[in-house]
Scaffold this active site. Structure first.
Site, PDB file in Angstrom:
ATOM      1  N   LYS A 250      37.073  17.741   5.512  1.00  0.00           N
ATOM      2  CA  LYS A 250      36.731  17.678   6.991  1.00  0.00           C
ATOM      3  C   LYS A 250      37.281  16.570   7.563  1.00  0.00           C
ATOM      4  O   LYS A 250      37.571  16.535   8.696  1.00  0.00           O
ATOM      5  CB  LYS A 250      35.100  17.358   6.714  1.00  0.00           C
TER       6      LYS A 250
ATOM      7  N   ASP B 229      28.289  17.930  10.388  1.00  0.00           N
ATOM      8  CA  ASP B 229      27.559  18.734   9.466  1.00  0.00           C
ATOM      9  C   ASP B 229      27.830  20.113   9.669  1.00  0.00           C
ATOM     10  O   ASP B 229      27.366  20.783  10.808  1.00  0.00           O
ATOM     11  CB  ASP B 229      26.073  18.270   9.764  1.00  0.00           C
TER      12      ASP B 229
ATOM     13  N   GLY C 184      35.974  24.514   0.708  1.00  0.00           N
ATOM     14  CA  GLY C 184      34.689  25.034   0.649  1.00  0.00           C
ATOM     15  C   GLY C 184      34.559  26.463   0.454  1.00  0.00           C
ATOM     16  O   GLY C 184      35.270  26.980  -0.444  1.00  0.00           O
TER      17      GLY C 184
ATOM     18  N   ASP D 145      35.892  28.629   2.246  1.00  0.00           N
ATOM     19  CA  ASP D 145      36.911  29.588   3.350  1.00  0.00           C
ATOM     20  C   ASP D 145      37.596  30.638   2.308  1.00  0.00           C
ATOM     21  O   ASP D 145      37.834  31.631   3.183  1.00  0.00           O
ATOM     22  CB  ASP D 145      38.206  28.399   3.613  1.00  0.00           C
TER      23      ASP D 145
END
Length: 219
Positions: free
Chosen positions: A35, A91, A175, A177
């Site tokens: 992120k 988030d 994550g 993906d």
């Protein structure tokens, strides 16, 4: 679906006029390397001195909010107060239609304390198999909160629709993906070049709103 974004996806508090961020230091209030890298790439054109919460030694807060927006706000406000600089928090997560919006705000927790997203993706696949459903619809959701030390906050929410695939495909991104294939594409986020994903992801959707409201045009 419980985690579906609301139609009014931008909200400015304290004043009716959105607050702009004109250069200076900005804390990226995330301890997730993927992120942090995506956020840094998205704000790079705007001449902002970005520094991560981890670099500043800020603790990672417990996410106690019931929505993506609530958790983003919590992280941004704590980072802004602790650092004395504006702070931007994200988030985000995956909402699976057949699972009633799960894992949703618990997307990271499904990966466990060691953040094993391979395990989290298997958990989703097993849950769908258990339900014996052909429904593979899913959406990624991203909430952004930009907070100032004086308490002002700007909030945004974006999303991207798609379907889940199995087995996972690709090693790009992070994550979930590798199992998410965005609508209109025949490749997953895990197979997509980062620049292409950054241009159309849920995070990009939220950032377009942030840029238009708080940064202006990069020229």
């Amino acid at each position: 679906m419980a985690d579906r974004p609301q139609p009014a996806r931008h909200h400015s508090e304290e004043t009716a006029t959105p607050r702009r961020l004109a250069g200076g230091r900005l804390v990226i209030a995330s301890h997730n390397p993927g992120k942090r890298d995506e956020i840094a790439a998205l704000i790079a054109p705007f001449g902002i001195d970005a520094v991560s919460a981890e670099t500043l030694g800020l603790a990672e807060p417990v996410e106690t909010g019931a929505t993506f927006i609530a958790n983003a706000r919590l992280k941004a406000e704590l980072a802004a107060q602790a650092s004395g600089f504006p702070a931007l928090a994200d988030d985000s997560g995956l909402a699976v239609s057949a699972l009633g919006g799960q894992p949703g705000i618990y997307s990271a927790r499904w990966a466990g304390p060691d953040r094993d997203f391979g395990r989290a993706m298997r958990r989703i696949a097993e849950a769908l198999d258990y339900l014996e459903t052909e429904d593979r619809r899913a959406r990624f959701i991203c909430a952004l909160a930009l907070a100032w030390p004086d308490g002002h906050i700007e909030r945004f929410e974006g999303s991207v629709e798609g379907v889940l695939v199995w087995p996972p495909r690709g090693t790009n991104g992070f994550g979930y993906d590798p199992v998410f294939q965005p609508a209109g594409f025949d490749i997953t986020f895990g197979e997509m070049e980062p620049a292409r994903k950054h241009a159309m992801s849920h995070r990009a959707d939220a950032f377009r709103q942030l840029v238009a409201t708080c940064f202006g045009s990069s020229g």
